[in-house]
Motif scaffolding. Structure first.
Motif, mmCIF file in Angstrom:
data_model
loop_
_atom_site.group_PDB
_atom_site.id
_atom_site.type_symbol
_atom_site.label_atom_id
_atom_site.label_comp_id
_atom_site.label_asym_id
_atom_site.label_seq_id
_atom_site.Cartn_x
_atom_site.Cartn_y
_atom_site.Cartn_z
ATOM 1 N N HIS A 62 59.301 50.946 119.723
ATOM 2 C CA HIS A 62 59.157 49.837 118.757
ATOM 3 C C HIS A 62 57.972 50.079 117.838
ATOM 4 C CE1 HIS A 62 59.621 45.443 117.676
ATOM 5 N NE2 HIS A 62 58.470 45.757 117.117
ATOM 6 N N CYS A 94 61.909 44.116 114.217
ATOM 7 C CA CYS A 94 61.533 42.735 113.861
ATOM 8 C C CYS A 94 62.292 42.239 112.636
ATOM 9 C CB CYS A 94 60.021 42.613 113.635
ATOM 10 S SG CYS A 94 59.041 43.107 115.053
ATOM 11 N N TYR A 168 60.362 34.912 112.124
ATOM 12 C CA TYR A 168 60.085 35.052 110.693
ATOM 13 C C TYR A 168 61.121 34.371 109.809
ATOM 14 C CZ TYR A 168 56.773 38.580 112.265
ATOM 15 O OH TYR A 168 55.740 39.224 112.879
ATOM 16 N N HIS A 194 62.790 40.251 117.769
ATOM 17 C CA HIS A 194 61.512 39.548 117.768
ATOM 18 C C HIS A 194 61.863 38.075 118.003
ATOM 19 C CE1 HIS A 194 57.327 38.738 115.956
ATOM 20 N NE2 HIS A 194 57.865 37.539 116.180
ATOM 21 N N HIS A 224 58.261 43.521 122.088
ATOM 22 C CA HIS A 224 56.849 43.201 122.361
ATOM 23 C C HIS A 224 56.672 41.900 123.155
ATOM 24 C CE1 HIS A 224 57.578 40.871 118.742
ATOM 25 N NE2 HIS A 224 57.529 41.921 117.959
ATOM 26 N N ASP A 339 54.575 48.730 118.501
ATOM 27 C CA ASP A 339 54.636 47.708 117.445
ATOM 28 C C ASP A 339 53.678 48.074 116.306
ATOM 29 O OD1 ASP A 339 55.592 45.479 116.141
ATOM 30 O OD2 ASP A 339 54.337 44.051 117.221
HETATM 31 ZN ZN LIG Z 1 57.830 41.719 115.910
#
Ligand SMILES: [Zn+2]
Length: 456
Positions: A62, A94, A168, A194, A224, A339
Motif C-alpha cells: 500500500h 485510497c 474521502y 480506505h 492501513h 501508505d
Molecule cells: Zn488511505
C-alpha cells in the motif's frame, strides 16, 4: 558462468521457518540456483553477504505512486521505496490514482524503467471526480455505469484491482461500491479500501468491508488498519473481529504501517467533522509539512488559516497510540504497507522512507513484537500470495532475482517527521531482476523496475 553469486549469506526458508545458509546464483534476472555453502562456481560478480540476510525484495502492499507533473520524470516516492529494500510496490490506493494505466505505462517506458516494480490499482474516487461528482454527492445510475466501464478499461489495461477512499468521498454508498466491484468481478480484482469512518464508527466500517468481500467473492484489503483502529483504542476489538472474519472468509485481509501518526490533506473530508472531540485531542497534534510553516505544530488560528488558504497540502496528525500500532503489526492475520506518499518533493511522513527497516529494527530486534521470520514472511512471500503475484516473494530457483541484502543486527529506519531524507541503516544491496538499484545504502540510478500487468 553466472551473472552474480551471493556468497556466505543466509536466506529465509519459510517452509523450514529458519534462515538457511546457501550460495545464491543469479542469471538472466532470475535466481538460477541455491548451492551448498562453500561451493563457488564462476560468476561475473561475487557479492559477500557474510553475516547478512539475503531476503526476497520487500513488497509494499500500500503506497501512493508519483504524480508526474508535466514533463517531470522524478521518481519522488519509488526512490525512497528502493532505499528501504522495496522491489515491488502497489499504488493507486485510497481511491486515488494519479494517472491512467496507459499514461503511467507510457511514462515508465519513456524513462526506460523505474527504481522499483509497480502494481497499480484503479482509483474509484479519481474516476468519480472525473465525472464531476463532489465528495458528498450520490452518483446517478448513468454516471455509475460510465465509471464502471472506465474501471473495466483500466483493468483491461493491466490494473491489478481497484481502490476506494470512503472517508474521502462519503457520497459513495455501500451499494454503489458493491455494484462497482460486481461489474468488474470477472477480472478477479484485488480491492483495497480506505475505511468510511473511525472512532465510534470503526466497527461498522470494518463490517462494511467484510460484507463487500462476502457479497462479491473478491479479495478485499482493509487499508492501513493503524489509521482506522489506532485512534480511540479500537485496535483490540478490531483485531478480534478481523481474526474471526478472516478465518471464515480468507478473501479478507488487512495491512498496517509502523507509525503512530497518519498523514493526509488538511482540506479533505477527514477534517470536516469535530475531530478534536472525536479523537480526544487538540490542534497541536497536527504537524505542518509545507513552507512557510514546515515543522510547526498547529494552533487553532494556524490550523484554520492553512485549511482555508492551502487545503491541498498534506499534514501529519499524531492521533494514534503506540500499543495499537505494535499489535496490528505483530498480529498473524495482518500484512504490511507503508501508505507512503511524497507531495511535490516536500517534507512528508517518514513512512514513505522508513517503513520496512523500522519494522525490522524497532518491532523485530528491539521490541521483539514479532520474529524476523514472521516479519519477512509478511513483507515478501505472504504479500506476493495475497496479490497472486507468482515468481516473487521467495528465494528459490526460478524466482525473480528481486532481493535485498541487509544486516539484521543493524537495520534501522533513519527518516524522521522533520526530515525524511535521513538515510536508513543496514541495507547493503537491493536488486531488481538481478540489477542493483541500491548499493551500500545509495541509489545506483539503475531503473530495472517495470509496470507489472495483471495476468488473468
Ligand atoms: Zn488511505
Amino acid at each position: 558462468m553466472y551473472d552474480t553469486l551471493i556468497v556466505d549469506g543466509r536466506f529465509p526458508d519459510f517452509d523450514a521457518g529458519a534462515l538457511v545458509p546457501a550460495e545464491i546464483a543469479l542469471e538472466g534476472g532470475k535466481i538460477a540456483a541455491l548451492l551448498p555453502p562453500g561451493e563457488r562456481p564462476q560468476a561475473r560478480r561475487v557479492v559477500d553477504a557474510a553475516g547478512k540476510v539475503v531476503s526476497p525484495g520487500f513488497i509494499d502492499l500500500h503506497m501512493h505512486e508519483e504524480e508526474f507533473a508535466g514533463d517531470s520524470r522524478r521518481y519522488d516516492i519509488s526512490e525512497y521505496m528502493a532505499l528501504q529494500g522495496v522491489t515491488t510496490c502497489v499504488g493507486g490506493n485510497c481511491g486515488q490514482q494519479n494517472h491512467s494505466m496507459a499514461r503511467f505505462k507510457e511514462i515508465l517506458a519513456a524513462n526506460g524503467g523505474a527504481p522499483a516494480n509497480y502494481i497499480l490499482l484503479a482509483g474509484y474516487n479519481s474516476l468519480r471526480e472525473a465525472e464531476g461528482l463532489g465528495w458528498y454527492d450520490a452518483a446517478p445510475e448513468a454516471v455509475r455505469k460510465r465509471i464502471q466501464s472506465r474501471l473495466a478499461e483500466e483493468l483491461a489495461e493491466g490494473a491489478w484491482g481497484l481502490s476506494f477512499g470512503l472517508e474521502y468521498a462519503p457520497g459513495i454508498s455501500e451499494e454503489e461500491m458493491t455494484r462497482a466491484v460486481e461489474a468488474v468481478r470477472s477480472f478477479d480484482p484485488f480491492v483495497s479500501i480506505h475505511f468510511r469512518a473511525d472512532c465510534e464508527e470503526c466497527m461498522s466500517s470494518l463490517e462494511e468491508m467484510a460484507r463487500l468481500s462476502r457479497r462479491t467473492g473478491c479479495r478485499v484489503q482493509v487499508s492501513h488498519l493503524s489509521s482506522l483502529a489506532g485512534t480511540a483504542h479500537n485496535m483490540p476489538q478490531s483485531l478480534a473481529f478481523l481474526e474471526r472474519e478472516i478465518r471464515e472468509n480468507p478473501l479478507l485481509g488487512y495491512d498496517t504501517y509502523p507509525y503512530a501518526a497518519f498523514c493526509t490533506g488538511i482540506g479533505t473530508a477527514v477534517f470536516d467533522m469535530d475531530w478534536r472531540e472525536k479523537w480526544g485531542v487538540d490542534y497541536d497534534i497536527i504537524l505542518l509539512l509545507h513552507p512557510p510553516y514546515a515543522g510547526r505544530r498547529c494552533t487553532k488560528e494556524l490550523y484554520e488559516k492553512v485549511r482555508r488558504e492551502t487545503p491541498e497540502v498534506n499534514v501529519v496528525a499524531f492521533a494514534m497510540d503506540e500499543e495499537s500500532i505494535r499489535t496490528a503489526i505483530a498480529h498473524p492475520a495482518g500484512l504490511l504497507g507503508s501508505d507512503g506518499s511524497i507531495s511535490g518533493g516536500c517534507l512528508g511522513h517518514p513512512r514513505a522512507a522508513g517503513t520496512f527497516p523500522r519494522i525490522l529494527g524497532k518491532y523485530v530486534r528491539e521490541e521483539k513484537a514479532l520474529t524476523l521470520m514472521e516479519a519477512l514472511d509478511k513483507m515478501t512471500r505472504r504479500a506476493a500470495r495475497r496479490l497472486g503475484l507468482s515468481g516473487k516473494g521467495q528465494v528459490a530457483p526460478g524466482m525473480d532475482a528481486d532481493l535485498v541484502i541487509f544486516d539484521p543486527d543493524t537495520i534501522a529506519d533513519g527518516a524522521e517527521f522533520t526530515d525524511i531524507t535521513l538515510p536508513n541503516r543496514g541495507i547493503d544491496l537491493v536488486l531488481v531482476s538481478g540489477a542493483p538499484t541500491v548499493e551500500n545504502g545509495v541509489l545506483t540510478g539503475a531503473l530495472p523496475g517495470r509496470f507489472l500487468c495483471r495476468t488473468n
